[in-house]
Design a protein around this motif. Structure first.
Motif, short mmCIF file in Angstrom:
data_model
loop_
_atom_site.label_atom_id
_atom_site.label_comp_id
_atom_site.label_asym_id
_atom_site.label_seq_id
_atom_site.Cartn_x
_atom_site.Cartn_y
_atom_site.Cartn_z
N UNK A 12 0.79 -1.23 0.00
CA UNK A 12 0.00 0.00 0.00
C UNK A 12 0.82 1.27 0.00
N UNK A 13 2.14 1.15 -0.19
CA UNK A 13 3.01 2.32 -0.24
C UNK A 13 3.01 2.91 -1.65
N UNK A 14 2.87 4.25 -1.73
CA UNK A 14 2.92 4.91 -3.03
C UNK A 14 4.32 4.82 -3.60
N UNK A 15 4.42 4.30 -4.82
CA UNK A 15 5.72 4.11 -5.46
C UNK A 15 5.85 4.93 -6.75
N UNK A 16 4.73 5.52 -7.19
CA UNK A 16 4.74 6.31 -8.43
C UNK A 16 3.63 7.35 -8.35
N UNK A 17 3.88 8.52 -8.96
CA UNK A 17 2.87 9.58 -8.95
C UNK A 17 3.03 10.44 -10.19
N UNK A 18 1.89 10.77 -10.80
CA UNK A 18 1.87 11.71 -11.92
C UNK A 18 0.69 12.66 -11.72
N UNK A 19 0.91 13.94 -12.01
CA UNK A 19 -0.12 14.97 -11.82
C UNK A 19 -0.27 15.76 -13.10
N UNK A 20 -1.51 15.88 -13.55
CA UNK A 20 -1.82 16.67 -14.74
C UNK A 20 -2.98 17.60 -14.40
N UNK A 21 -2.90 18.85 -14.83
CA UNK A 21 -4.02 19.76 -14.63
C UNK A 21 -5.19 19.29 -15.47
N UNK A 22 -6.39 19.77 -15.15
CA UNK A 22 -7.58 19.26 -15.83
C UNK A 22 -7.58 19.51 -17.33
N UNK A 23 -6.87 20.53 -17.80
CA UNK A 23 -6.85 20.83 -19.22
C UNK A 23 -5.65 20.26 -19.96
N UNK A 24 -4.83 19.48 -19.28
CA UNK A 24 -3.60 18.96 -19.87
C UNK A 24 -3.88 17.67 -20.63
N UNK A 25 -3.80 17.73 -21.94
CA UNK A 25 -4.09 16.57 -22.79
C UNK A 25 -3.10 15.43 -22.57
N UNK A 26 -1.95 15.70 -22.00
CA UNK A 26 -0.96 14.65 -21.78
C UNK A 26 -1.44 13.58 -20.82
N UNK A 27 -2.43 13.92 -19.99
CA UNK A 27 -3.00 12.90 -19.10
C UNK A 27 -3.55 11.74 -19.91
N UNK A 28 -4.16 12.05 -21.05
CA UNK A 28 -4.76 10.99 -21.86
C UNK A 28 -3.70 10.04 -22.40
N UNK A 29 -2.48 10.50 -22.55
CA UNK A 29 -1.40 9.62 -23.02
C UNK A 29 -1.14 8.53 -22.00
N UNK A 30 -1.06 8.91 -20.72
CA UNK A 30 -0.80 7.91 -19.69
C UNK A 30 -1.97 6.94 -19.57
N UNK A 31 -3.20 7.45 -19.59
CA UNK A 31 -4.36 6.55 -19.55
C UNK A 31 -4.29 5.56 -20.72
N UNK A 32 -3.98 6.06 -21.89
CA UNK A 32 -3.94 5.22 -23.08
C UNK A 32 -2.83 4.18 -23.00
N UNK A 33 -1.64 4.59 -22.56
CA UNK A 33 -0.53 3.65 -22.45
C UNK A 33 -0.85 2.51 -21.48
N UNK A 34 -1.62 2.82 -20.45
CA UNK A 34 -1.99 1.81 -19.47
C UNK A 34 -3.26 1.05 -19.89
#
Length: 109
Positions: A12-34
């Motif tokens: 249950x320990x956090x080992x990775x973190x990514x933060x994107x603002x609500x308008x940042x399209x790069x978030x969709x890249x991580x969702x897609x890759x996963x």
């Protein structure tokens, strides 16, 4: 609002973190890759989580490398744009855990 995506080991320990603002399209890249587009809720993540196998994270890394023509050299990693670097670091941190524990849990907030 924004996308706060966290990876956790079996303890249950956090080992990775990514933060994107609500308008940042790069978030969709991580969702897609996963292959986790069902957790994308527009201005943020859905609040759901999923467990990913080592093979799934390896596939995400391979897809990342193809998408960005990346060879994972340390010097190249340092020169990446911020969001590309945080996506790569997220995947690499998840992969390190998945290689030890066979899986990693990812929360999409």
């Amino acid at each position: 609002m924004g996308h706060d995506i966290s990876g956790y080991n079996k303890a249950g320990k956090e080992i990775a973190y990514a933060r994107f603002s609500m308008g940042n399209y790069n978030a969709t890249i991580l969702y897609s890759l996963l292959d986790a587009n069902k957790y994308y809720a527009g201005v943020s993540g859905s609040g759901g989580s999923s467990t990913f196998s080592r093979q799934q994270i390896e596939k995400a890394l391979n897809d990342y490398n193809q998408l960005f023509n990346n060879n994972n050299s340390p010097s190249e990693k340092d020169s990446l744009p911020w969001d590309q670097k945080q996506i790569l670091n997220f995947i690499l941190n998840c992969l390190a855990t998945a290689q030890k524990e066979e899986s990693v849990r990812v929360y999409f907030g």
